[in-house]
Scaffold this motif. Structure first.
Motif, mmCIF file in Angstrom:
data_model
loop_
_atom_site.group_PDB
_atom_site.id
_atom_site.type_symbol
_atom_site.label_atom_id
_atom_site.label_comp_id
_atom_site.label_asym_id
_atom_site.label_seq_id
_atom_site.Cartn_x
_atom_site.Cartn_y
_atom_site.Cartn_z
ATOM 1 N N TRP A 23 0.812 -1.212 0.000
ATOM 2 C CA TRP A 23 0.000 0.000 0.000
ATOM 3 C C TRP A 23 0.847 1.265 0.000
ATOM 4 O O TRP A 23 0.338 2.363 -0.294
ATOM 5 N N ALA A 24 2.141 1.135 0.296
ATOM 6 C CA ALA A 24 3.016 2.306 0.333
ATOM 7 C C ALA A 24 3.971 2.368 -0.845
ATOM 8 O O ALA A 24 4.705 3.344 -0.994
ATOM 9 N N SER A 25 3.953 1.370 -1.703
ATOM 10 C CA SER A 25 4.956 1.259 -2.756
ATOM 11 C C SER A 25 4.993 2.468 -3.688
ATOM 12 O O SER A 25 6.056 3.032 -3.951
ATOM 13 N N ALA A 26 3.838 2.878 -4.201
ATOM 14 C CA ALA A 26 3.798 4.009 -5.138
ATOM 15 C C ALA A 26 4.261 5.289 -4.460
ATOM 16 O O ALA A 26 4.970 6.111 -5.056
ATOM 17 N N ALA A 27 3.860 5.466 -3.191
ATOM 18 C CA ALA A 27 4.241 6.669 -2.454
ATOM 19 C C ALA A 27 5.740 6.691 -2.185
ATOM 20 O O ALA A 27 6.382 7.743 -2.265
ATOM 21 N N VAL A 28 6.311 5.540 -1.879
ATOM 22 C CA VAL A 28 7.748 5.466 -1.623
ATOM 23 C C VAL A 28 8.522 5.769 -2.903
ATOM 24 O O VAL A 28 9.544 6.473 -2.874
ATOM 25 N N ASP A 29 8.049 5.264 -4.046
ATOM 26 C CA ASP A 29 8.698 5.579 -5.323
ATOM 27 C C ASP A 29 8.686 7.083 -5.566
ATOM 28 O O ASP A 29 9.679 7.671 -5.995
ATOM 29 N N TRP A 30 7.539 7.715 -5.290
ATOM 30 C CA TRP A 30 7.433 9.158 -5.470
ATOM 31 C C TRP A 30 8.368 9.894 -4.508
ATOM 32 O O TRP A 30 9.082 10.817 -4.914
ATOM 33 N N ALA A 31 8.375 9.477 -3.256
ATOM 34 C CA ALA A 31 9.235 10.129 -2.265
ATOM 35 C C ALA A 31 10.702 9.974 -2.637
ATOM 36 O O ALA A 31 11.498 10.902 -2.471
ATOM 37 N N ARG A 32 11.058 8.820 -3.163
ATOM 38 C CA ARG A 32 12.445 8.580 -3.578
ATOM 39 C C ARG A 32 12.823 9.509 -4.728
ATOM 40 O O ARG A 32 13.901 10.101 -4.734
ATOM 41 N N SER A 33 11.931 9.662 -5.706
ATOM 42 C CA SER A 33 12.221 10.558 -6.829
ATOM 43 C C SER A 33 12.256 12.007 -6.370
ATOM 44 O O SER A 33 13.053 12.806 -6.863
ATOM 45 N N GLU A 34 11.399 12.362 -5.388
ATOM 46 C CA GLU A 34 11.429 13.718 -4.847
ATOM 47 C C GLU A 34 12.723 13.966 -4.089
ATOM 48 O O GLU A 34 13.279 15.059 -4.148
ATOM 49 N N GLU A 35 13.206 12.942 -3.411
ATOM 50 C CA GLU A 35 14.459 13.089 -2.675
ATOM 51 C C GLU A 35 15.601 13.367 -3.635
ATOM 52 O O GLU A 35 16.463 14.201 -3.366
ATOM 53 N N ARG A 36 15.602 12.694 -4.795
ATOM 54 C CA ARG A 36 16.638 12.946 -5.794
ATOM 55 C C ARG A 36 16.520 14.370 -6.317
ATOM 56 O O ARG A 36 17.506 15.072 -6.493
ATOM 57 N N ARG A 37 15.290 14.829 -6.587
ATOM 58 C CA ARG A 37 15.088 16.183 -7.085
ATOM 59 C C ARG A 37 15.530 17.201 -6.051
ATOM 60 O O ARG A 37 16.187 18.185 -6.355
ATOM 61 N N VAL A 38 15.161 16.942 -4.808
ATOM 62 C CA VAL A 38 15.521 17.855 -3.724
ATOM 63 C C VAL A 38 17.028 17.941 -3.592
ATOM 64 O O VAL A 38 17.599 19.018 -3.440
ATOM 65 N N GLY A 39 17.698 16.798 -3.677
ATOM 66 C CA GLY A 39 19.145 16.783 -3.553
ATOM 67 C C GLY A 39 19.819 17.600 -4.641
ATOM 68 O O GLY A 39 20.834 18.262 -4.406
ATOM 69 N N LYS A 40 19.250 17.585 -5.848
ATOM 70 C CA LYS A 40 19.856 18.315 -6.962
ATOM 71 C C LYS A 40 19.497 19.791 -6.934
ATOM 72 O O LYS A 40 20.320 20.653 -7.214
#
Length: 199
Positions: free
Chosen positions: A174-191
């Motif tokens: 139930w959290a898989s899609a949200a975790v994928d989004w959070a992971r991609s946001e973390e990459r964007r935030v880092g850059k």
């Protein structure tokens, strides 16, 4: 299913991390750097702390008031009630329709300080609570729950799967899609934002 515990949930979610994440995700459109006098509002937030700008912004914009007259407690555990209160404030603290208070959670009395925010979050389908009609407002928010609630608040956008976490196999379906989004946001935030600090 916004509150099922797994191994990832044992890690703490801190005020400072959540404040910085809200800032980075665009919920707080703050300048790149806050003035020294702004960060000095909190005696326990060093001006050079990686979350200092975010802490100042959420205070100035009434998203977080801190834990005392001059303290932010960046290492305190954030609860589920606290998180939805911040999001409700970010949304402008909208008034609730009478129907939104029907069948309240048995552990969220209407007179509690977080009731309006929790029932707003339920009406907006950001949270659904535990079984047995409980919300667990004082429970620490887990990493899965944080990802899911912020993902829903952002409108359930798609995210890139990216490189697996070491404990990827423990992430609930139930959290898989949200975790994928959070992971991609973390990459964007880092850059783009250079937000630092382990999550």
């Amino acid at each position: 299913h916004d509150a099922l515990p797994i191994s990832m949930s044992k890690q703490k979610n801190y005020f400072g991390r959540v404040a910085a994440l809200l800032l980075a995700l665009g919920l707080c459109c703050a300048p790149a750097a806050a003035a020294e006098s702004d960060t000095a509002i909190f005696s326990d937030v060093p001006a050079d702390a990686w979350y200092a700008d975010a802490a100042a912004y959420v205070r100035e914009n009434d998203l977080m008031g801190g834990t005392g007259a001059a303290t932010f407690s960046p290492n305190a555990v954030m609860t589920r009630g606290m998180l939805v209160t911040v999001l409700c404030r970010a949304a402008g603290s909208p008034a609730l329709a009478e129907g939104d208070l029907e069948a309240p959670f048995q552990d969220v009395p209407l007179e509690s300080w977080y009731a309006q925010s929790i029932y707003w979050a339920r009406a907006e389908e950001l949270v659904s609570g535990y079984e047995n009609n409980r919300f667990g407002p004082d429970d620490p928010v887990t990493r899965e729950q944080l990802a899911v609630i912020l993902w829903r608040f952002a409108g359930c956008p798609e995210g890139e799967a990216g490189e697996d976490f070491a404990d990827e196999g423990t992430i609930s379906p139930w959290a898989s899609a949200a975790v994928d989004w959070a992971r991609s946001e973390e990459r964007r935030v880092g850059k783009e934002c250079k937000v630092q600090g382990s999550s």
